[in-house]
Design a protein around this motif. Sequence first.
Motif, PDB file in Angstrom:
ATOM      1  N   SER A  94     -15.605   4.068 -14.984  1.00  0.00           N
ATOM      2  CA  SER A  94     -15.091   2.692 -14.919  1.00  0.00           C
ATOM      3  C   SER A  94     -13.608   2.679 -14.549  1.00  0.00           C
ATOM      4  CB  SER A  94     -15.276   2.018 -16.283  1.00  0.00           C
ATOM      5  OG  SER A  94     -14.584   0.785 -16.304  1.00  0.00           O
ATOM      6  N   ILE A  95     -13.225   1.695 -13.728  1.00  0.00           N
ATOM      7  CA  ILE A  95     -11.808   1.566 -13.363  1.00  0.00           C
ATOM      8  C   ILE A  95     -11.205   0.375 -14.099  1.00  0.00           C
ATOM      9  CG2 ILE A  95     -10.203   1.516 -11.413  1.00  0.00           C
ATOM     10  CD1 ILE A  95     -12.343   2.485  -9.606  1.00  0.00           C
ATOM     11  N   VAL A  96     -12.007  -0.279 -14.971  1.00  0.00           N
ATOM     12  CA  VAL A  96     -11.483  -1.436 -15.717  1.00  0.00           C
ATOM     13  C   VAL A  96     -11.558  -1.194 -17.234  1.00  0.00           C
ATOM     14  CG1 VAL A  96     -11.898  -3.156 -13.919  1.00  0.00           C
ATOM     15  CG2 VAL A  96     -13.734  -2.603 -15.534  1.00  0.00           C
ATOM     16  N   ASN A  97     -11.640   0.084 -17.606  1.00  0.00           N
ATOM     17  CA  ASN A  97     -11.717   0.459 -19.020  1.00  0.00           C
ATOM     18  C   ASN A  97     -12.945  -0.137 -19.705  1.00  0.00           C
ATOM     19  OD1 ASN A  97     -10.120   2.277 -20.537  1.00  0.00           O
ATOM     20  ND2 ASN A  97      -9.645   0.632 -21.981  1.00  0.00           N
ATOM     21  N   GLY A  98     -14.049  -0.178 -18.990  1.00  0.00           N
ATOM     22  CA  GLY A  98     -15.262  -0.805 -19.530  1.00  0.00           C
ATOM     23  C   GLY A  98     -16.063   0.098 -20.434  1.00  0.00           C
ATOM     24  N   SER A  99     -15.957   1.425 -20.261  1.00  0.00           N
ATOM     25  CA  SER A  99     -16.798   2.302 -21.081  1.00  0.00           C
ATOM     26  C   SER A  99     -15.961   3.093 -22.087  1.00  0.00           C
ATOM     27  CB  SER A  99     -17.612   3.261 -20.200  1.00  0.00           C
ATOM     28  OG  SER A  99     -16.769   4.072 -19.426  1.00  0.00           O
ATOM     29  N   ALA A 100     -14.675   2.765 -22.182  1.00  0.00           N
ATOM     30  CA  ALA A 100     -13.828   3.432 -23.181  1.00  0.00           C
ATOM     31  C   ALA A 100     -14.191   2.912 -24.573  1.00  0.00           C
ATOM     32  CB  ALA A 100     -12.363   3.139 -22.885  1.00  0.00           C
ATOM     33  N   ALA A 101     -13.924   3.750 -25.580  1.00  0.00           N
ATOM     34  CA  ALA A 101     -14.274   3.377 -26.962  1.00  0.00           C
ATOM     35  C   ALA A 101     -13.542   2.121 -27.409  1.00  0.00           C
ATOM     36  CB  ALA A 101     -13.891   4.523 -27.890  1.00  0.00           C
ATOM     37  N   GLY A 153       0.968   9.106  -7.292  1.00  0.00           N
ATOM     38  CA  GLY A 153       1.425   8.604  -8.589  1.00  0.00           C
ATOM     39  C   GLY A 153       0.254   8.165  -9.438  1.00  0.00           C
ATOM     40  N   ARG A 154       0.563   7.470 -10.535  1.00  0.00           N
ATOM     41  CA  ARG A 154      -0.487   6.932 -11.424  1.00  0.00           C
ATOM     42  C   ARG A 154      -1.108   5.751 -10.682  1.00  0.00           C
ATOM     43  NH1 ARG A 154      -0.311   3.146 -15.608  1.00  0.00           N
ATOM     44  NH2 ARG A 154       1.938   2.880 -15.419  1.00  0.00           N
ATOM     45  N   LEU A 155      -2.416   5.873 -10.410  1.00  0.00           N
ATOM     46  CA  LEU A 155      -3.023   4.904  -9.487  1.00  0.00           C
ATOM     47  C   LEU A 155      -3.632   3.700 -10.211  1.00  0.00           C
ATOM     48  CD1 LEU A 155      -3.534   4.508  -6.433  1.00  0.00           C
ATOM     49  CD2 LEU A 155      -5.850   5.361  -6.840  1.00  0.00           C
ATOM     50  N   ILE A 156      -3.159   2.526  -9.849  1.00  0.00           N
ATOM     51  CA  ILE A 156      -3.735   1.287 -10.377  1.00  0.00           C
ATOM     52  C   ILE A 156      -4.592   0.699  -9.264  1.00  0.00           C
ATOM     53  CG2 ILE A 156      -3.208  -1.008 -11.287  1.00  0.00           C
ATOM     54  CD1 ILE A 156      -0.619   0.218 -12.385  1.00  0.00           C
ATOM     55  N   VAL A 157      -5.881   0.597  -9.567  1.00  0.00           N
ATOM     56  CA  VAL A 157      -6.846   0.173  -8.542  1.00  0.00           C
ATOM     57  C   VAL A 157      -7.196  -1.290  -8.755  1.00  0.00           C
ATOM     58  CG1 VAL A 157      -9.199   0.539  -7.697  1.00  0.00           C
ATOM     59  CG2 VAL A 157      -7.803   2.492  -8.359  1.00  0.00           C
ATOM     60  N   GLU A 158      -7.093  -2.093  -7.732  1.00  0.00           N
ATOM     61  CA  GLU A 158      -7.522  -3.493  -7.829  1.00  0.00           C
ATOM     62  C   GLU A 158      -8.698  -3.737  -6.892  1.00  0.00           C
ATOM     63  OE1 GLU A 158      -7.012  -5.262 -10.142  1.00  0.00           O
ATOM     64  OE2 GLU A 158      -5.271  -4.348 -11.059  1.00  0.00           O
ATOM     65  N   ASP A 159      -9.315  -4.892  -7.050  1.00  0.00           N
ATOM     66  CA  ASP A 159     -10.623  -5.080  -6.420  1.00  0.00           C
ATOM     67  C   ASP A 159     -10.889  -6.573  -6.276  1.00  0.00           C
ATOM     68  OD1 ASP A 159     -13.461  -4.869  -5.907  1.00  0.00           O
ATOM     69  OD2 ASP A 159     -13.802  -5.072  -8.058  1.00  0.00           O
ATOM     70  N   VAL A 160     -10.511  -7.137  -5.148  1.00  0.00           N
ATOM     71  CA  VAL A 160     -10.656  -8.584  -4.984  1.00  0.00           C
ATOM     72  C   VAL A 160     -11.527  -8.884  -3.759  1.00  0.00           C
ATOM     73  CG1 VAL A 160      -8.449  -9.146  -6.086  1.00  0.00           C
ATOM     74  CG2 VAL A 160      -8.517  -8.721  -3.620  1.00  0.00           C
ATOM     75  N   ASN A 215     -13.963  -7.796   0.897  1.00  0.00           N
ATOM     76  CA  ASN A 215     -13.564  -7.120  -0.356  1.00  0.00           C
ATOM     77  C   ASN A 215     -12.504  -6.049  -0.077  1.00  0.00           C
ATOM     78  OD1 ASN A 215     -15.476  -4.854  -2.550  1.00  0.00           O
ATOM     79  ND2 ASN A 215     -13.489  -5.766  -2.861  1.00  0.00           N
ATOM     80  N   PHE A 216     -11.300  -6.306  -0.564  1.00  0.00           N
ATOM     81  CA  PHE A 216     -10.216  -5.337  -0.398  1.00  0.00           C
ATOM     82  C   PHE A 216      -9.831  -4.727  -1.741  1.00  0.00           C
ATOM     83  CE2 PHE A 216      -8.172  -7.231   3.676  1.00  0.00           C
ATOM     84  CZ  PHE A 216      -8.759  -6.252   4.455  1.00  0.00           C
ATOM     85  N   HIS A 217      -9.353  -3.483  -1.683  1.00  0.00           N
ATOM     86  CA  HIS A 217      -8.770  -2.832  -2.862  1.00  0.00           C
ATOM     87  C   HIS A 217      -7.262  -2.690  -2.638  1.00  0.00           C
ATOM     88  CE1 HIS A 217     -12.716  -2.089  -4.384  1.00  0.00           C
ATOM     89  NE2 HIS A 217     -13.059  -1.324  -3.374  1.00  0.00           N
ATOM     90  N   PRO A 218      -6.454  -3.619  -3.168  1.00  0.00           N
ATOM     91  CA  PRO A 218      -5.014  -3.412  -3.108  1.00  0.00           C
ATOM     92  C   PRO A 218      -4.643  -2.468  -4.259  1.00  0.00           C
ATOM     93  CG  PRO A 218      -5.606  -5.743  -3.526  1.00  0.00           C
ATOM     94  CD  PRO A 218      -6.799  -4.896  -3.809  1.00  0.00           C
ATOM     95  N   ALA A 258       3.169  -8.311  -8.822  1.00  0.00           N
ATOM     96  CA  ALA A 258       2.430  -8.306  -7.553  1.00  0.00           C
ATOM     97  C   ALA A 258       0.932  -8.505  -7.807  1.00  0.00           C
ATOM     98  CB  ALA A 258       2.676  -6.992  -6.812  1.00  0.00           C
ATOM     99  N   ILE A 259       0.422  -7.813  -8.834  1.00  0.00           N
ATOM    100  CA  ILE A 259      -1.016  -7.932  -9.148  1.00  0.00           C
ATOM    101  C   ILE A 259      -1.330  -9.374  -9.558  1.00  0.00           C
ATOM    102  CG2 ILE A 259      -2.846  -7.171 -10.733  1.00  0.00           C
ATOM    103  CD1 ILE A 259      -1.405  -4.385 -10.728  1.00  0.00           C
ATOM    104  N   ASN A 260      -0.472  -9.947 -10.409  1.00  0.00           N
ATOM    105  CA  ASN A 260      -0.687 -11.346 -10.829  1.00  0.00           C
ATOM    106  C   ASN A 260      -0.653 -12.288  -9.635  1.00  0.00           C
ATOM    107  OD1 ASN A 260      -0.873 -10.431 -13.393  1.00  0.00           O
ATOM    108  ND2 ASN A 260       1.115 -11.178 -14.069  1.00  0.00           N
ATOM    109  N   LYS A 261       0.282 -12.038  -8.711  1.00  0.00           N
ATOM    110  CA  LYS A 261       0.377 -12.899  -7.529  1.00  0.00           C
ATOM    111  C   LYS A 261      -0.904 -12.789  -6.693  1.00  0.00           C
ATOM    112  CE  LYS A 261       5.324 -12.961  -6.530  1.00  0.00           C
ATOM    113  NZ  LYS A 261       6.363 -12.248  -5.805  1.00  0.00           N
TER     114      LYS A 261
END
Length: 455
Positions: free
Chosen positions: A74-81, A332-339, A374-377, A395-398
């Motif tokens: 998961s890239i949205v922390n969906g399966s973390a405890a 770097g530490r990768l933050i993946v978005e999905d819109v 569908n883009f991944h910024p 930037a993510i909020n925008k």
Amino acid sequence: MSVDINELALPDGQIVSDPEEISKLSSDKFTEAIEETSQPLAVIQAKSVEDVQAAVKFANQNQIPVTARGAGTSIVNGSAAEKGGFVIDLTQLNKILEINIPNQYAVVQAGVLNSDLDDEVRKQGYFFSPDPGSKRISSVGGNIATNAGGMSSLKYGTTKQSVVGLQVVLADGRLVELGGKTFKNNAPYDLTDLFVGSEGTLGIITAATVKLLPVPFGNPVTGLATFNDMKQLSVGVQNISGSGLYPSMMEALNKTSIEALDNLEKSDLGKGGAESLLIFQLDVAPAGAVDALKKILAKSGALQVNVTDDPDYAKKIIKIRQDYYQAEAAYGRLIVEDVAVPLSKLPELADFVENLKFTSKVTAFLGGHAGDGNFHPNFAVSKEYAETPADVNEAINKIFKYVQSIGGTISAEHGIGDLKYQWVRPQLGADVVELQRQVKKAFDPNNILNPGRKV
Ligand SMILES: Cc1cc2nc3c(=O)[nH]c(=O)nc-3n(C[C@H](O)[C@H](O)[C@H](O)COP(=O)(O)OP(=O)(O)OC[C@H]3O[C@@H](n4cnc5c(N)ncnc54)[C@H](O)[C@@H]3O)c2cc1C
């Protein structure tokens, strides 16, 4: 309420005791936006459906949060405890139970890896169409729970289109069968579809009946087209979409993504200074199709177009695209978005994202399943920062606000998980959120299944 975990009797499975293993199965290592992990009460390795039933029933009686865990990609922390909860690890429910070629379906346990099923059925001239970039490392159950998409969703749809039936453990431990073995089924309310994309909040999928498709006749044609920028590329994508050529892939990469991939793969996609690149494929290419496609690309402003029917070259190109995240993570530490946005808005979205400016040390990437709008910024943040810099969060909020303002969605395929929870209400509105809550309550009255995620 204090709980004596020794009272949980698992018929076949076990409660994990090795601290390293517990920590591995409690966090989502691919969700790099999360800086802290929660401590579960227990990690349960299920070896049978009865184990899942026993664990969920116990959790329900004791009001313990339960997180189903497929392969943990998961890239949205969906399966973390969840704090003080159970993680039910499903990786050992990994049997392909039936491959039924005459009826074009397979029955698999939830923990079977997507590519293990696909590789197996390809030996018989069939394929399993959901193809997330994580195909080799994600489970069929996880793909269903997130309604995963991929490159070929453009032609074959997301995972939803492949799910025919499900075996599910409900929040009180009961086992139910949803759907069936037929591709059409109008007898019930479609609860099968309701579970697709439900992110472990309605029940735990223990097995699935999925559709198999025959491998298309003939050789696929794969190509690369370069454009001046992502905006122009998006215009090309829109033109191809309306052409009737039905490509099986239209994937976009911006300049920074091309550079990152070339660095990783030692390839030369950026040769000649490509500012943006479209990777396309026609898995069925009737006579005249390639010429027609080239004409559309030229009219849409493509600078260079290369097409091949060499299967090895095509495999190489697709592999390069699949390594999108891995290549970016080197920065770097990768933050993946999905819109995703309606197709006609894709050029605007491309422009909006490419024009965001940063003062912190971050590399911004843009790419993804352009054919689906569908883009991944993505943002690779320098590892010298302990926390995500404010301009990256801004930037993510925008982007999210912008996408919602033009009729798009803040989650095209990765789901909501923990990360996007606060964006659900602005997108859906209070009435729909309330309806969703009522659905959740009907399935999970004690709110034990992935509480605080998705709904
Ligand atoms: C390199 C990489 C590339 C990726 N590419 C894509 C892509 O192209 N498209 C895409 O859509 N996603 C992609 N993803 C995201 C991720 O792989 C998908 O969301 C995938 O479907 C998750 O499967 P999993 O088995 O790892 O599930 P997990 O990560 O274990 O779980 C995901 C969610 O599903 C729930 N869940 C898992 N199994 C079950 C079950 N049996 N029953 C009920 N709930 C369950 C979990 O509780 C959690 O909420 C990518 C991830 C990585 C790391």
